[in-house]
Design a protein around this motif. Structure first.
Motif, mmCIF file in Angstrom:
data_model
loop_
_atom_site.group_PDB
_atom_site.id
_atom_site.type_symbol
_atom_site.label_atom_id
_atom_site.label_comp_id
_atom_site.label_asym_id
_atom_site.label_seq_id
_atom_site.Cartn_x
_atom_site.Cartn_y
_atom_site.Cartn_z
ATOM 1 N N ASP A 44 0.783 -1.241 -0.014
ATOM 2 C CA ASP A 44 -0.136 -0.026 0.102
ATOM 3 C C ASP A 44 0.867 0.976 -0.081
ATOM 4 O O ASP A 44 1.845 1.415 0.959
ATOM 5 N N GLU A 45 0.940 2.026 -1.084
ATOM 6 C CA GLU A 45 1.438 3.269 -1.161
ATOM 7 C C GLU A 45 1.266 4.378 -0.042
ATOM 8 O O GLU A 45 2.268 5.272 0.433
ATOM 9 N N ASP A 46 -0.099 4.340 0.291
ATOM 10 C CA ASP A 46 -0.313 5.215 1.511
ATOM 11 C C ASP A 46 0.262 4.862 2.850
ATOM 12 O O ASP A 46 0.461 5.855 3.697
ATOM 13 N N VAL A 47 0.339 3.567 3.074
ATOM 14 C CA VAL A 47 1.249 3.239 4.223
ATOM 15 C C VAL A 47 2.352 3.398 4.230
ATOM 16 O O VAL A 47 3.185 4.086 5.150
ATOM 17 N N ALA A 48 3.222 3.238 3.059
ATOM 18 C CA ALA A 48 4.595 3.677 2.724
ATOM 19 C C ALA A 48 4.960 5.299 3.135
ATOM 20 O O ALA A 48 5.760 5.681 3.625
#
Length: 123
Positions: A44-48
């Motif tokens: 998940d790019e948002d988590v990164a």
């Protein structure tokens, strides 16, 4: 009809959700993890992006928890009882920043702007 269904199903769902959360919390505490530690930045790019925005000491603590959990899992052991009592799997450190990142992504999508961070996959 849907209102009646909600009145009947919602308490049952909430009860099951509470039970499930406590069972998962106990298993996470056994290894010294928190619910937020289960978020995968590779999926998940948002988590990164949320992890990138956190202070370094929070990231170091997260990495230490993950390493300790991996070590305990490989050894087929659990935390000692004195440490097990101190665990707080329900304590969140990521959710507030993650909500902020997702709100920014939604706002950019509504404005038609591209995301400032994206992954590029090469074949």
């Amino acid at each position: 009809m849907t209102s009646l269904l909600k009145q009947v199903a919602l308490p049952v769902f909430n009860s099951l959700a509470t039970t499930y959360r406590s069972v998962v919390g106990a298993k996470l505490a056994k290894y010294g993890l928190r619910f937020d530690d289960l978020q995968d930045p590779l999926k998940d790019e948002d988590v990164a992006e949320a992890l990138r925005r956190l202070p370094p000491d929070v990231i170091v603590a997260r990495n230490c928890r993950l390493r300790r959990a991996l070590d305990l899992s490989c050894k087929h052991e659990a935390l000692p009882k004195d440490l097990l009592e101190k665990q707080t799997p329900e304590l969140s450190y990521l959710q507030e920043v993650l909500d902020e990142v997702r709100a920014e992504r939604r706002e950019r999508a509504q404005l038609g702007a591209p995301a400032p961070y994206t992954r590029i996959y090469y074949d």
